[in-house]
Design a protein around this motif. Structure first.
Motif, PDB file in Angstrom:
ATOM      1  N   GLU A   9      32.321 -50.131 -12.237  1.00  0.00           N
ATOM      2  CA  GLU A   9      31.807 -51.054 -11.210  1.00  0.00           C
ATOM      3  C   GLU A   9      32.480 -50.676  -9.868  1.00  0.00           C
ATOM      4  OE1 GLU A   9      29.810 -53.624 -11.024  1.00  0.00           O
ATOM      5  OE2 GLU A   9      29.863 -54.570 -13.249  1.00  0.00           O
ATOM      6  N   GLY A  10      31.652 -50.720  -8.702  1.00  0.00           N
ATOM      7  CA  GLY A  10      32.060 -50.233  -7.598  1.00  0.00           C
ATOM      8  C   GLY A  10      31.889 -48.887  -7.362  1.00  0.00           C
ATOM      9  N   LEU A  11      31.679 -48.135  -8.285  1.00  0.00           N
ATOM     10  CA  LEU A  11      31.300 -46.601  -8.072  1.00  0.00           C
ATOM     11  C   LEU A  11      29.695 -46.492  -7.807  1.00  0.00           C
ATOM     12  CD1 LEU A  11      33.251 -44.934 -10.624  1.00  0.00           C
ATOM     13  CD2 LEU A  11      33.922 -45.165  -8.298  1.00  0.00           C
ATOM     14  N   ARG A  12      29.356 -45.411  -6.687  1.00  0.00           N
ATOM     15  CA  ARG A  12      28.016 -45.459  -6.697  1.00  0.00           C
ATOM     16  C   ARG A  12      27.711 -43.819  -6.864  1.00  0.00           C
ATOM     17  NH1 ARG A  12      26.883 -47.011  -1.080  1.00  0.00           N
ATOM     18  NH2 ARG A  12      26.344 -49.167  -1.885  1.00  0.00           N
ATOM     19  N   VAL A  13      26.590 -43.684  -7.584  1.00  0.00           N
ATOM     20  CA  VAL A  13      26.023 -42.465  -7.883  1.00  0.00           C
ATOM     21  C   VAL A  13      24.696 -42.079  -7.027  1.00  0.00           C
ATOM     22  CG1 VAL A  13      25.128 -40.948  -9.942  1.00  0.00           C
ATOM     23  CG2 VAL A  13      27.121 -42.739 -10.240  1.00  0.00           C
ATOM     24  N   ILE A  14      24.496 -40.711  -6.701  1.00  0.00           N
ATOM     25  CA  ILE A  14      23.236 -40.439  -6.260  1.00  0.00           C
ATOM     26  C   ILE A  14      22.813 -39.339  -7.376  1.00  0.00           C
ATOM     27  CG2 ILE A  14      22.149 -39.229  -4.313  1.00  0.00           C
ATOM     28  CD1 ILE A  14      23.753 -41.881  -3.624  1.00  0.00           C
ATOM     29  N   THR A  26      23.037 -39.771 -16.026  1.00  0.00           N
ATOM     30  CA  THR A  26      23.215 -40.888 -15.102  1.00  0.00           C
ATOM     31  C   THR A  26      22.886 -42.491 -15.606  1.00  0.00           C
ATOM     32  OG1 THR A  26      20.877 -40.525 -14.440  1.00  0.00           O
ATOM     33  CG2 THR A  26      22.674 -39.571 -13.051  1.00  0.00           C
ATOM     34  N   LEU A  27      22.077 -42.284 -16.730  1.00  0.00           N
ATOM     35  CA  LEU A  27      21.781 -43.556 -17.470  1.00  0.00           C
ATOM     36  C   LEU A  27      23.303 -44.085 -18.159  1.00  0.00           C
ATOM     37  CD1 LEU A  27      19.618 -45.588 -18.819  1.00  0.00           C
ATOM     38  CD2 LEU A  27      19.780 -44.065 -20.934  1.00  0.00           C
ATOM     39  N   LEU A  28      23.846 -43.026 -18.555  1.00  0.00           N
ATOM     40  CA  LEU A  28      25.242 -43.589 -19.310  1.00  0.00           C
ATOM     41  C   LEU A  28      26.210 -44.107 -17.972  1.00  0.00           C
ATOM     42  CD1 LEU A  28      26.110 -40.463 -21.701  1.00  0.00           C
ATOM     43  CD2 LEU A  28      25.264 -42.734 -22.278  1.00  0.00           C
ATOM     44  N   LEU A  29      25.957 -43.549 -16.920  1.00  0.00           N
ATOM     45  CA  LEU A  29      27.003 -43.941 -15.568  1.00  0.00           C
ATOM     46  C   LEU A  29      26.331 -45.362 -15.389  1.00  0.00           C
ATOM     47  CD1 LEU A  29      27.034 -40.733 -13.822  1.00  0.00           C
ATOM     48  CD2 LEU A  29      28.987 -41.738 -15.133  1.00  0.00           C
ATOM     49  N   LYS A  38      18.509 -43.363  -7.795  1.00  0.00           N
ATOM     50  CA  LYS A  38      17.715 -42.395  -8.191  1.00  0.00           C
ATOM     51  C   LYS A  38      16.767 -41.864  -7.261  1.00  0.00           C
ATOM     52  CE  LYS A  38      14.259 -41.237 -12.008  1.00  0.00           C
ATOM     53  NZ  LYS A  38      15.107 -40.025 -12.441  1.00  0.00           N
ATOM     54  N   ILE A  39      16.908 -40.584  -6.936  1.00  0.00           N
ATOM     55  CA  ILE A  39      15.951 -39.926  -6.080  1.00  0.00           C
ATOM     56  C   ILE A  39      14.886 -39.068  -6.603  1.00  0.00           C
ATOM     57  CG2 ILE A  39      16.106 -38.099  -4.057  1.00  0.00           C
ATOM     58  CD1 ILE A  39      18.767 -38.934  -3.324  1.00  0.00           C
ATOM     59  N   PHE A 188      29.000 -34.257 -22.320  1.00  0.00           N
ATOM     60  CA  PHE A 188      29.942 -33.535 -21.514  1.00  0.00           C
ATOM     61  C   PHE A 188      29.981 -33.441 -20.228  1.00  0.00           C
ATOM     62  CE2 PHE A 188      29.840 -31.035 -25.497  1.00  0.00           C
ATOM     63  CZ  PHE A 188      31.194 -30.952 -25.842  1.00  0.00           C
ATOM     64  N   SER A 189      28.817 -33.701 -19.323  1.00  0.00           N
ATOM     65  CA  SER A 189      28.700 -34.006 -17.968  1.00  0.00           C
ATOM     66  C   SER A 189      29.621 -35.273 -17.538  1.00  0.00           C
ATOM     67  CB  SER A 189      27.233 -34.206 -17.284  1.00  0.00           C
ATOM     68  OG  SER A 189      26.632 -32.940 -17.596  1.00  0.00           O
ATOM     69  N   VAL A 190      29.301 -36.497 -18.167  1.00  0.00           N
ATOM     70  CA  VAL A 190      30.158 -37.724 -18.173  1.00  0.00           C
ATOM     71  C   VAL A 190      31.521 -37.531 -18.438  1.00  0.00           C
ATOM     72  CG1 VAL A 190      30.345 -40.168 -18.647  1.00  0.00           C
ATOM     73  CG2 VAL A 190      27.867 -38.943 -18.252  1.00  0.00           C
TER      74      VAL A 190
END
Length: 413
Positions: A9-14, A26-29, A38-39, A188-190
């Motif tokens: 919570e509180g983190l933003r992902v582009i 990004t679904l996991l995040l 999501k762009i 692995f990315s996450v």
């Protein structure tokens, strides 16, 4: 969702990703609590939007019949994400992207290596806008590999050796039935992103994370020592069983298949009792672990000779009564309804936001249970390309209605 906080919570992902590997990361995040923006390209959006089958007013169909039919692939991968459309080939779109990066903690992209830099949205541009940003590039062969080359899951399976890790001697290569490379690399990315977040707590600065699909899957193939098995004269491709651990594998019943493990002495003796042939424990070919491995082909045929006379239910009951690890081999539809995975939200329902379906559609949840946190997805999803443009550009970036209208008129969004 519950009132318990999610870990991110509180983190933003582009999210610059598309298809499966990147969107799964990004679904996991998103499921761990991050806000994901999501762009997509305004002209068509994510490639997954065109994946059959679709769901809509006519239920589930192979072909899209109505404008509001939605690909089930998109429905599952876009959960919990806000949707913004940007034509990254336009300079003004890059300005919008960098404005978003200034507000963000994480950027994830899975373009072919080098593409993000050419578009002006690569790590160096993002770092210049926000030195704290953690930027993850997920590509087929890694950012250090020569540019070019499309990295589809089946290509990575072929190159990694995984296709020859399954199947029997002399058989054609076997494609793993789930998109294993597309699913493994984002995990692995996450891991990399979360590790970089922890390091940022100490240093105050972000970094670039570079994950290769080929490297991720090959690292899993490498857990077995293929050269050592070849040097020892051991057959590596043994089909439904693992002969170096015999008895270990899948065996045929009268109405299906079972998977069993009887590697150790106590388990092997239990197997032989379940088969009604306890005397096999005294047979020199099967009397200890090494002899069972050395005579694996004969032992496996002996087991199949018994199991083929049994129903799956009867064989499972007999083996369980003797303490032998065993399970029926199930179809995916049945596996997703297992009460254990349903209760833990590891397989969850998914539905079109406006239409019901007679089919129980299920998809991946977040297979982690926290003692002091929750997982789950925000109730947002970009059904239309750019669905949340106004919301994000206004509330997150503070753009005026006039500026948003101008961007829309120029085709930037």
């Amino acid at each position: 969702m519950t009132d318990r906080e999610r870990p991110l919570e509180g983190l933003r992902v582009i999210d610059l990703t598309r298809a499966l590997a990147g969107p799964y990361a990004t679904l996991l995040l998103a499921g761990l609590g991050a806000e994901v923006i999501k762009i997509e390209d305004p002209r068509g959006g994510d490639l997954a939007r065109e994946n059959s089958p679709y769901v809509g007013r006519d239920g589930v169909t192979v072909e899209r019949k109505h404008d509001d039919d939605v690909s089930i692939s998109h429905l599952t991968r876009a959960r919990g994400k806000l949707g913004v459309s940007l034509d990254l080939k336009q300079p003004e779109a890059r300005e919008v992207f960098l404005d978003l990066v200034r507000t963000a903690d994480i950027v994830v992209e899975n373009f072919t290596a080098g593409t993000a830099d050419r578009l002006g949205v690569g790590y160096e541009a993002a770092k210049a806008a926000n030195p704290r940003v953690i930027y993850c590039s997920l590509s087929g062969f890694g950012a250090t590999a020569p540019e070019g080359g499309k990295a589809m899951d089946i290509v990575i399976q072929a190159l990694s050796g995984a296709m020859y890790a399954s199947g029997g001697p002399g058989e054609p290569p076997v494609r793993i039935g789930i998109p294993i490379a597309d699913m493994l690399a984002p995990v692995f990315s996450v891991i990399g992103i979360l590790s970089a977040l922890e390091q940022r707590h100490r240093t105050g600065i972000g970094q670039h994370i570079d994950v290769s699909m080929l490297g991720a899957l090959t690292s899993f193939v490498a857990i077995e020592n293929w050269s050592a098995m070849a040097a020892a004269g051991m057959q590596a491709r043994t089909g439904l069983t693992v002969q170096r651990l015999s008895p270990f594998g899948v065996f045929e019943c009268a109405d299906g298949y079972i998977a069993l493990v009887a590697v150790h002495e106590k388990l092997a003796q239990g197997l032989f009792r379940a088969m009604g042939q306890p005397e096999l424990s005294n047979d020199p070919r099967f009397a200890n672990r090494d002899s069972r491995v050395a005579n694996a082909a004969v032992l496996e045929e002996t087991i199949n000779g018994w199991s083929r006379t049994q129903s799956v239910a009867a064989a499972v009951a007999e083996l369980e009564a003797q303490g032998v690890p065993v399970a029926p081999v199930r179809h995916p539809e049945d596996a997703l309804l297992d009460s254990r995975v349903v209760a833990r939200h590891e397989a969850v329902p998914v539905a079109h936001p406006n239409y019901t379906s007679e089919i129980d559609l299920r998809t991946a949840g977040i297979p982690i249970v926290f003692s002091g946190a929750e997982t789950g997805f925000d109730d947002v999803m970009p059904i239309a390309v750019g669905e949340h443009n106004d919301r994000v550009l206004t509330s997150t970036l503070g753009y005026s209605p006039e500026r948003i209208a101008a961007l829309r008129a120029k085709g930037v969004i």
